[in-house]
Design a protein around this motif. Sequence first.
Motif, PDB file in Angstrom:
ATOM      1  N   ALA A  94      53.426  24.861  48.191  1.00  0.00           N
ATOM      2  CA  ALA A  94      52.958  25.186  46.832  1.00  0.00           C
ATOM      3  C   ALA A  94      52.785  26.698  46.673  1.00  0.00           C
ATOM      4  O   ALA A  94      53.143  27.266  45.628  1.00  0.00           O
ATOM      5  CB  ALA A  94      51.637  24.467  46.556  1.00  0.00           C
ATOM      6  N   VAL A  95      52.274  27.348  47.704  1.00  0.00           N
ATOM      7  CA  VAL A  95      52.069  28.802  47.621  1.00  0.00           C
ATOM      8  C   VAL A  95      53.417  29.516  47.617  1.00  0.00           C
ATOM      9  O   VAL A  95      53.646  30.443  46.825  1.00  0.00           O
ATOM     10  CB  VAL A  95      51.165  29.293  48.780  1.00  0.00           C
ATOM     11  N   GLU A  96      54.332  29.068  48.477  1.00  0.00           N
ATOM     12  CA  GLU A  96      55.666  29.690  48.511  1.00  0.00           C
ATOM     13  C   GLU A  96      56.331  29.620  47.139  1.00  0.00           C
ATOM     14  O   GLU A  96      56.899  30.590  46.644  1.00  0.00           O
ATOM     15  CB  GLU A  96      56.552  28.972  49.541  1.00  0.00           C
ATOM     16  N   ARG A  97      56.218  28.446  46.534  1.00  0.00           N
ATOM     17  CA  ARG A  97      56.837  28.246  45.214  1.00  0.00           C
ATOM     18  C   ARG A  97      56.208  29.201  44.196  1.00  0.00           C
ATOM     19  O   ARG A  97      56.879  29.872  43.443  1.00  0.00           O
ATOM     20  CB  ARG A  97      56.607  26.781  44.804  1.00  0.00           C
ATOM     21  N   GLN A  98      54.868  29.271  44.230  1.00  0.00           N
ATOM     22  CA  GLN A  98      54.171  30.083  43.233  1.00  0.00           C
ATOM     23  C   GLN A  98      54.410  31.580  43.451  1.00  0.00           C
ATOM     24  O   GLN A  98      54.506  32.342  42.483  1.00  0.00           O
ATOM     25  CB  GLN A  98      52.667  29.759  43.237  1.00  0.00           C
ATOM     26  N   GLU A 136      49.748  26.709  33.269  1.00  0.00           N
ATOM     27  CA  GLU A 136      49.515  25.262  33.155  1.00  0.00           C
ATOM     28  C   GLU A 136      48.880  24.696  34.413  1.00  0.00           C
ATOM     29  O   GLU A 136      48.168  23.686  34.366  1.00  0.00           O
ATOM     30  CB  GLU A 136      50.830  24.555  32.832  1.00  0.00           C
ATOM     31  N   ILE A 137      49.131  25.367  35.518  1.00  0.00           N
ATOM     32  CA  ILE A 137      48.631  24.825  36.781  1.00  0.00           C
ATOM     33  C   ILE A 137      47.093  24.821  36.827  1.00  0.00           C
ATOM     34  O   ILE A 137      46.476  23.944  37.421  1.00  0.00           O
ATOM     35  CB  ILE A 137      49.264  25.576  37.977  1.00  0.00           C
ATOM     36  N   LEU A 162      27.597  33.477  26.628  1.00  0.00           N
ATOM     37  CA  LEU A 162      27.742  34.057  27.961  1.00  0.00           C
ATOM     38  C   LEU A 162      29.222  34.370  28.212  1.00  0.00           C
ATOM     39  O   LEU A 162      29.984  33.487  28.613  1.00  0.00           O
ATOM     40  CB  LEU A 162      27.222  33.089  29.033  1.00  0.00           C
ATOM     41  N   PRO A 163      29.645  35.600  27.949  1.00  0.00           N
ATOM     42  CA  PRO A 163      31.051  35.931  28.209  1.00  0.00           C
ATOM     43  C   PRO A 163      31.318  35.900  29.711  1.00  0.00           C
ATOM     44  O   PRO A 163      30.506  36.381  30.494  1.00  0.00           O
ATOM     45  CB  PRO A 163      31.180  37.366  27.675  1.00  0.00           C
ATOM     46  N   GLN A 164      32.421  35.309  30.104  1.00  0.00           N
ATOM     47  CA  GLN A 164      32.768  35.247  31.533  1.00  0.00           C
ATOM     48  C   GLN A 164      34.234  35.577  31.685  1.00  0.00           C
ATOM     49  O   GLN A 164      35.076  34.997  31.015  1.00  0.00           O
ATOM     50  CB  GLN A 164      32.467  33.843  32.093  1.00  0.00           C
ATOM     51  N   GLY A 165      34.536  36.525  32.551  1.00  0.00           N
ATOM     52  CA  GLY A 165      35.928  36.855  32.823  1.00  0.00           C
ATOM     53  C   GLY A 165      36.071  37.380  34.227  1.00  0.00           C
ATOM     54  O   GLY A 165      35.098  37.458  34.974  1.00  0.00           O
ATOM     55  N   GLY A 166      37.267  37.762  34.592  1.00  0.00           N
ATOM     56  CA  GLY A 166      37.514  38.298  35.925  1.00  0.00           C
ATOM     57  C   GLY A 166      39.007  38.476  36.091  1.00  0.00           C
ATOM     58  O   GLY A 166      39.767  37.571  35.733  1.00  0.00           O
ATOM     59  N   THR A 167      39.422  39.621  36.618  1.00  0.00           N
ATOM     60  CA  THR A 167      40.852  39.916  36.760  1.00  0.00           C
ATOM     61  C   THR A 167      41.581  38.797  37.505  1.00  0.00           C
ATOM     62  O   THR A 167      42.708  38.459  37.182  1.00  0.00           O
ATOM     63  CB  THR A 167      41.029  41.248  37.518  1.00  0.00           C
ATOM     64  N   PHE A 168      40.928  38.219  38.506  1.00  0.00           N
ATOM     65  CA  PHE A 168      41.613  37.214  39.328  1.00  0.00           C
ATOM     66  C   PHE A 168      41.120  35.787  39.081  1.00  0.00           C
ATOM     67  O   PHE A 168      41.415  34.885  39.863  1.00  0.00           O
ATOM     68  CB  PHE A 168      41.492  37.588  40.808  1.00  0.00           C
ATOM     69  N   ALA A 169      40.349  35.592  38.021  1.00  0.00           N
ATOM     70  CA  ALA A 169      39.867  34.241  37.719  1.00  0.00           C
ATOM     71  C   ALA A 169      41.054  33.322  37.445  1.00  0.00           C
ATOM     72  O   ALA A 169      41.990  33.697  36.746  1.00  0.00           O
ATOM     73  CB  ALA A 169      38.935  34.285  36.511  1.00  0.00           C
ATOM     74  N   ALA A 170      41.021  32.121  38.015  1.00  0.00           N
ATOM     75  CA  ALA A 170      42.119  31.143  37.882  1.00  0.00           C
ATOM     76  C   ALA A 170      43.441  31.741  38.343  1.00  0.00           C
ATOM     77  O   ALA A 170      44.500  31.471  37.765  1.00  0.00           O
ATOM     78  CB  ALA A 170      42.217  30.617  36.455  1.00  0.00           C
ATOM     79  N   ASN A 171      43.374  32.518  39.394  1.00  0.00           N
ATOM     80  CA  ASN A 171      44.591  33.136  39.940  1.00  0.00           C
ATOM     81  C   ASN A 171      45.618  32.053  40.297  1.00  0.00           C
ATOM     82  O   ASN A 171      45.288  31.083  40.971  1.00  0.00           O
ATOM     83  CB  ASN A 171      44.225  33.948  41.190  1.00  0.00           C
ATOM     84  N   PRO A 172      46.873  32.204  39.852  1.00  0.00           N
ATOM     85  CA  PRO A 172      47.863  31.133  40.040  1.00  0.00           C
ATOM     86  C   PRO A 172      48.089  30.725  41.500  1.00  0.00           C
ATOM     87  O   PRO A 172      48.323  29.545  41.779  1.00  0.00           O
ATOM     88  CB  PRO A 172      49.151  31.732  39.457  1.00  0.00           C
ATOM     89  N   LEU A 173      48.011  31.676  42.413  1.00  0.00           N
ATOM     90  CA  LEU A 173      48.201  31.298  43.824  1.00  0.00           C
ATOM     91  C   LEU A 173      47.072  30.389  44.295  1.00  0.00           C
ATOM     92  O   LEU A 173      47.311  29.388  44.977  1.00  0.00           O
ATOM     93  CB  LEU A 173      48.215  32.541  44.718  1.00  0.00           C
TER      94      LEU A 173
END
Length: 454
Positions: free
Chosen positions: A87-91, A103-104, A314-325
């Motif tokens: 899965a990681v190789e594909r992504q 979508e993932i 409560l605003p919530q964010g992060g550069t790597f949040a829900a990172n596809p890998l």
Amino acid sequence: MHSESFLLPATGNSGAGSRSASAYDRAQRVFPDGVSRVTIERDPIPRYVARGEGAYLIDVDGRRLLDLNANFTTLIHGHAFEPVVSAVERQVRLGLCFANPTEIEIEHAELLCSRVPHLERIRFVTTGSEAVMFAIKAARAFTGRTAIAKIEGAYHGAYDWAEVAYASRADNWGSPTRPASTSNYRGMPGSVLDEVVALRFNDADGASRIIEQHADKLAALLIDPMPSRAGLIPPEPAFIQALTAAARRHRILIISDEVLNLRQGFRGASARHALEPDLFALGKIIGGGLPIGAIGGRAEVMAVFAAGSGRAPLPQGGTFAANPLAMAAGLAAMQALDELQFAHLDALGAQLRKGLRDVIDKHGAPLSISGAASLFRIHPTRLPPREFRDLPMTSGATGFLRELSRHFAARGVLLPSGAAACLSTPMQARDVNLVIEVFADFVAARGDLIGELA
Ligand SMILES: Cc1ncc(COP(=O)(O)O)c(C=O)c1O
């Protein structure tokens, strides 16, 4: 199956002249204390790893060890688990990260929400610490109150409020009826300490009373259903009932920190222990080995993250949040973790805890075992501890645990230094039997150390 017969037998230490020793020399010149996380074990130096393979890891000096740490319980399928690798190789080829959602992440969220009761909405973040932080902030935003109550000795990551009463010791933890809100580092603001109330695990009456006293300022009770550092002790039903009643009475939210303990079952740890959380903090296994965290919970509470047409409460964010890998790795790991795999882990865990207890009984040793599901801990105390204050902190106990880990390493088993450890799905009954056998040899041979504990 790979044959590793060419590898050297493991030893307790990577001694002078080893490749680990020279790596550690270099590391001292770039990292304070030679490491990037306080949890790295040194006896006296860290064991540098070359690679992992199923339930085993191979260090840079070519020693192969059964891994009972699994990156602090993260790798529930062991190392280099094929579905995660693919899965990681594909992504990787599709892209590492985007400013857009994928979508993932929806698929991963759907899987988690479909399994864990009360997990109706979720947001992905990058670490368990961040998940705990946002869960606490969400409770504040929902209730309009600022303080939290948490369990003495329990670890919840690196958010200041969650660190209070983590490093408590017998000389500063206060009376049994008023556990102290101790600081975790020099300079921790007093205002943080003022906003955290400490409770003792499994102390139903005491916890109810303390919650009552502070109810009007408490946004949340932060509870890990089986806090590993506080003893890896399952909660007594009366304790869960008391927390729940006090929380409901005063509209205080219950945050279940299952960063570690989600691995207790297909529906997680709260479901196993009849806890009904308003919010969850998740992490570790849901990332399949990549950095991850998640905040989840009841839709009504999680709505604090929704902007609607204005600004989110409560605003919530992060550069790597829900990172596809991390999403790809985590989804593959969790899809493979079906009810059969949990049954396998439960059976191995039960076999292991029984085997260890049989050894203790046979020798009448002043030792005990705690844990549940795929988790276990060996205690240098005759009666199983009920809470953090029951854990022995004597030099005899520390010496026993150090020698135990050394003995295990010499026999090719990586037992974390506090003897709190986990199993993984590639393990089989023979691996569990090896752990029991190595423990039995230690108990038979080290009457000197064990005698000092009695
Ligand atoms: C119960 C619990 N909460 C939170 C954390 C923090 O997670 P992370 O190390 O991903 O920040 C941990 C990590 O061990 C944990 O065990």
